[in-house]
Design a protein around this motif. Structure first.
Motif, PDB file in Angstrom:
ATOM      1  N   ARG A   1       0.818  -1.223  -0.132  1.00 29.14           N
ATOM      2  CA  ARG A   1      -0.080  -0.138   0.028  1.00 29.14           C
ATOM      3  C   ARG A   1       0.799   1.224   0.154  1.00 29.14           C
ATOM      4  O   ARG A   1       0.570   2.444  -0.675  1.00 29.14           O
ATOM      5  N   PHE A   2       2.152   1.280   0.806  1.00 29.79           N
ATOM      6  CA  PHE A   2       2.898   2.460   0.745  1.00 29.79           C
ATOM      7  C   PHE A   2       3.476   2.451  -0.651  1.00 29.79           C
ATOM      8  O   PHE A   2       3.558   3.868  -1.310  1.00 29.79           O
ATOM      9  N   SER A   3       3.538   1.527  -1.530  1.00 29.88           N
ATOM     10  CA  SER A   3       4.105   1.656  -2.853  1.00 29.88           C
ATOM     11  C   SER A   3       3.363   2.000  -3.728  1.00 29.88           C
ATOM     12  O   SER A   3       3.598   3.046  -4.719  1.00 29.88           O
ATOM     13  N   ASP A   4       2.020   1.911  -3.574  1.00 30.01           N
ATOM     14  CA  ASP A   4       0.758   2.077  -4.553  1.00 30.01           C
ATOM     15  C   ASP A   4       0.100   3.594  -4.093  1.00 30.01           C
ATOM     16  O   ASP A   4      -0.644   3.895  -4.883  1.00 30.01           O
ATOM     17  N   GLY A   5       0.554   3.925  -3.091  1.00 27.55           N
ATOM     18  CA  GLY A   5       0.028   5.465  -2.591  1.00 27.55           C
ATOM     19  C   GLY A   5      -1.197   5.247  -1.710  1.00 27.55           C
ATOM     20  O   GLY A   5      -1.813   6.214  -1.347  1.00 27.55           O
TER      21      GLY A   5
ATOM     22  N   ARG B   1      10.347   8.343   0.667  1.00 24.54           N
ATOM     23  CA  ARG B   1      11.309   7.234   0.233  1.00 24.54           C
ATOM     24  C   ARG B   1      10.500   6.310  -0.407  1.00 24.54           C
ATOM     25  O   ARG B   1      10.673   5.844  -1.607  1.00 24.54           O
ATOM     26  N   TRP B   2       9.291   5.766   0.242  1.00 27.60           N
ATOM     27  CA  TRP B   2       8.519   4.782  -0.432  1.00 27.60           C
ATOM     28  C   TRP B   2       7.601   5.511  -1.707  1.00 27.60           C
ATOM     29  O   TRP B   2       7.642   4.716  -2.927  1.00 27.60           O
ATOM     30  N   LYS B   3       7.468   6.800  -1.742  1.00 31.49           N
ATOM     31  CA  LYS B   3       6.840   7.488  -2.752  1.00 31.49           C
ATOM     32  C   LYS B   3       7.677   7.371  -3.806  1.00 31.49           C
ATOM     33  O   LYS B   3       7.245   7.529  -5.285  1.00 31.49           O
ATOM     34  N   GLN B   4       9.071   7.657  -3.710  1.00 33.08           N
ATOM     35  CA  GLN B   4      10.075   7.532  -4.694  1.00 33.08           C
ATOM     36  C   GLN B   4      10.406   6.095  -5.141  1.00 33.08           C
ATOM     37  O   GLN B   4      11.091   5.976  -6.170  1.00 33.08           O
ATOM     38  N   GLY B   5       9.805   5.107  -4.570  1.00 30.72           N
ATOM     39  CA  GLY B   5      10.418   3.778  -4.718  1.00 30.72           C
ATOM     40  C   GLY B   5      11.556   3.352  -4.372  1.00 30.72           C
ATOM     41  O   GLY B   5      12.314   2.518  -5.000  1.00 30.72           O
ATOM     42  N   LYS B   6      12.306   4.210  -3.429  1.00 31.36           N
ATOM     43  CA  LYS B   6      13.435   3.748  -2.818  1.00 31.36           C
ATOM     44  C   LYS B   6      13.450   3.606  -1.168  1.00 31.36           C
ATOM     45  O   LYS B   6      14.275   4.399  -0.606  1.00 31.36           O
ATOM     46  N   PRO B   7      12.784   2.629  -0.645  1.00 26.11           N
ATOM     47  CA  PRO B   7      12.554   2.449   0.516  1.00 26.11           C
ATOM     48  C   PRO B   7      14.212   1.916   1.075  1.00 26.11           C
ATOM     49  O   PRO B   7      14.691   1.159   0.185  1.00 26.11           O
ATOM     50  N   LEU B   8      14.711   2.099   2.202  1.00 32.07           N
ATOM     51  CA  LEU B   8      15.979   1.738   2.824  1.00 32.07           C
ATOM     52  C   LEU B   8      15.943   0.122   2.872  1.00 32.07           C
ATOM     53  O   LEU B   8      17.013  -0.566   2.935  1.00 32.07           O
ATOM     54  N   SER B   9      14.654  -0.417   3.333  1.00 30.44           N
ATOM     55  CA  SER B   9      14.615  -1.916   3.423  1.00 30.44           C
ATOM     56  C   SER B   9      13.219  -1.973   3.707  1.00 30.44           C
ATOM     57  O   SER B   9      12.227  -1.178   3.435  1.00 30.44           O
ATOM     58  N   PRO B  10      12.820  -3.564   3.986  1.00 29.32           N
ATOM     59  CA  PRO B  10      11.298  -3.689   3.979  1.00 29.32           C
ATOM     60  C   PRO B  10      10.601  -3.402   5.329  1.00 29.32           C
ATOM     61  O   PRO B  10       9.398  -3.282   5.444  1.00 29.32           O
ATOM     62  N   ILE B  11      11.436  -2.883   6.092  1.00 28.98           N
ATOM     63  CA  ILE B  11      10.953  -2.039   7.458  1.00 28.98           C
ATOM     64  C   ILE B  11      11.247  -0.752   7.585  1.00 28.98           C
ATOM     65  O   ILE B  11      10.820  -0.274   8.569  1.00 28.98           O
ATOM     66  N   ASP B  12      11.330  -0.158   6.502  1.00 22.23           N
ATOM     67  CA  ASP B  12      11.214   1.366   6.487  1.00 22.23           C
ATOM     68  C   ASP B  12       9.988   1.691   6.679  1.00 22.23           C
ATOM     69  O   ASP B  12       9.026   1.529   6.025  1.00 22.23           O
ATOM     70  N   GLY B  13       9.982   2.686   7.870  1.00 24.84           N
ATOM     71  CA  GLY B  13       8.715   3.260   8.112  1.00 24.84           C
ATOM     72  C   GLY B  13       7.899   2.638   9.294  1.00 24.84           C
ATOM     73  O   GLY B  13       7.183   2.703   9.886  1.00 24.84           O
TER      74      GLY B  13
END
Length: 463
Positions: A18-22, A65-77
């Motif tokens: 859901r973070f990835s698709d907004g 970062r999620w909006k840009q498609g560049k999370p630091l890891s799967p637990i980012d946030g």
């Protein structure tokens, strides 16, 4: 308060799409956690400090970062609570002890540093029993405030069980991750000794860090993200395994351990555990008990004094540090902690050597069983969380106000990895089952636990 039979744990891994698709954001996820904290913290009392401003700033950065498609890891946030034994640069570290009131080192424990590097949101500090010992903090069980959440990672387990956060960091020397997880309906990993870098928490030879979580996915992800950045303790290879949840693995053979706690388990808990074992048997899993094999009997004998061994080792190793605390601020330490210190100071070097020898012998016996079965299975606690309303003035101090760690001592003294799975309830309260493996089989135990959680139905019994 949520009844355990209606409980749905808070999870993070399934929010990332859901973070990835907004359709959702880490900031919105955080705000939902803060709403739950506001509603439940007055009764559960799981937290000692909350950094709302810092958490919101971190969650906003994660959202970008999620909006840009560049999370630091799967637990980012992911919002996390940290047991208040571990240092955090933005919140005090008071260790559940009046002598440390206001202690604020303004630096991060190695695991906390790694979590920030992975983009996690360090939201709060979680209540610990005093100095990680047996004197309880204020936390209550999220499913019954008259009961203990366990100790010493009481706040970590309670915060997850109350859905305040999807995961929290605890620590264990004897039973302080596994028992509270079992009492509060959590999944939890107590890693192989040294598997996660303890940072400044190096005083005792059995101390480990480990995650509590509402799901196996979040449990494993938190652990592996820390290990990939901070490694293990000095001299230890650290936690190893896949970068995401290990694949589900059906066990072929499981050793059923009784431990020294079995005679004191109530009938309803025994019946529930036997019902879990029957499901495993019906699924084709071979169960090996002490009467079935001499090596299982040998292991049972080697861990039959596990509580005493763990207490002896840890008391001796903590005695000088705790003596310094008491001498510096005698009024700031509980009578329960002082009584534990008095027992430690009555020990001799030979007493400590005897405990180390017993531990080494048990580890050698356990290692001989590597080819006998995929893992050992046993209860993670002796039954539902006990009622606890506080010490009674004028009466002797309760010996185990946060519950009995008798089923957790074996893995601690064996340096073995354990995963707790919430597979039972007794009288409407959670009771966990644990899988224990050989050292460095953390990922394997997680895969087995995944199969159990997917294939074994939760058992409910009543006294």
């Amino acid at each position: 308060m949520t009844a355990y039979q209606d409980y749905k744990p808070l999870t993070f891994h399934d929010a990332t799409q859901r973070f990835s698709d907004g359709s959702d954001t880490p900031r919105a996820f955080l705000e939902r956690c803060l709403e739950t904290i506001a509603a439940r913290e007055p009764v559960v009392k799981a937290l000692t400090a909350i950094n709302e401003a810092g958490a919101r700033t971190a969650a906003d950065a994660s959202t970008a970062r999620w909006k840009q498609g560049k999370p630091l890891s799967p637990i980012d946030g992911m919002p996390l609570a940290i047991k208040d034994l571990l240092e955090t640069k933005d919140m005090p570290t008071e260790m559940g002890c009046a002598a440390f009131k206001g202690n604020f080192p303004k630096r991060d424990n190695a695991a906390v540093w790694a979590l920030r590097q992975a983009g996690a949101v360090i939201l709060a500090k979680a209540v610990t029993a005093e100095l990680g010992g047996s004197h309880p903090g204020a936390s209550t069980n999220p499913f019954d405030p008259a009961r203990t959440p366990g100790g010493s990672s009481s706040g970590s387990a309670a915060a997850v069980g109350a859905n305040m956060v999807p995961a929290a960091i605890g620590t264990q020397v004897g039973g302080s991750i596994i028992r509270p997880a079992a009492y509060c309906g959590n999944f939890a990993l107590k890693p192989t000794q040294g598997g996660i870098n303890r940072g400044e928490r190096q005083a005792t030879s059995q101390s480990t860090h480990g995650p509590h979580a509402g799901s196996l996915e979040d449990m494993w992800q938190v652990a592996i993200e820390i290990a990939q950045r901070a490694g293990g303790d000095r001299g230890a290879v650290g936690l190893m395994g896949p970068s995401t949840l290990p694949a589900s693995a059906k066990p072929n053979r499981l050793i059923v351990l009784e431990t020294e706690g079995w005679p004191d388990v109530d009938a309803a808990t025994k019946a529930g555990f036997e019902a879990v074992l029957k499901q495993l048997h019906d699924a084709g899993v071979t169960l090996i008990r002490r009467k079935d094999h001499p090596l299982v009997e040998a292991l049972e004998r080697s861990i039959a004094n596990g509580r005493s061994v763990c207490n002896g080792v840890t008391s001796w190793e903590n005695r000088w540090g705790q003596r310094g605390i008491v001498d510096n601020n005698p009024a700031g330490v509980s009578e329960r902690a002082k009584a534990t210190l008095a027992k430690a100071e009555a020990m001799t070097p030979d007493d400590y050597r005897a405990a180390l020898l017993a531990r080494q012998t048990a580890q050698q016996t356990h290692a001989l069983m590597a080819s006998l079965a995929d893992a050992a299975i046993t209860l993670a606690c002796p039954g539902p969380a006990p009622l606890w309303s506080g010490d009674v003035p004028g009466q002797p101090l309760a010996p185990r106000p946060t519950g009995d760690f008798v089923f957790n001592a074996p893995s601690s003294m064996l340096f073995a990895p354990v995963v707790t799975v919430p597979l039972m309830s007794v009288d409407g309260m959670p009771v966990g089952v644990q899988l224990m493996g050989q050292q460095h089989e953390d990922a394997r135990m997680t895969g087995l636990a995944r199969w159990l959680s997917e294939n074994v139905k939760r058992v409910a019994t009543r006294a």
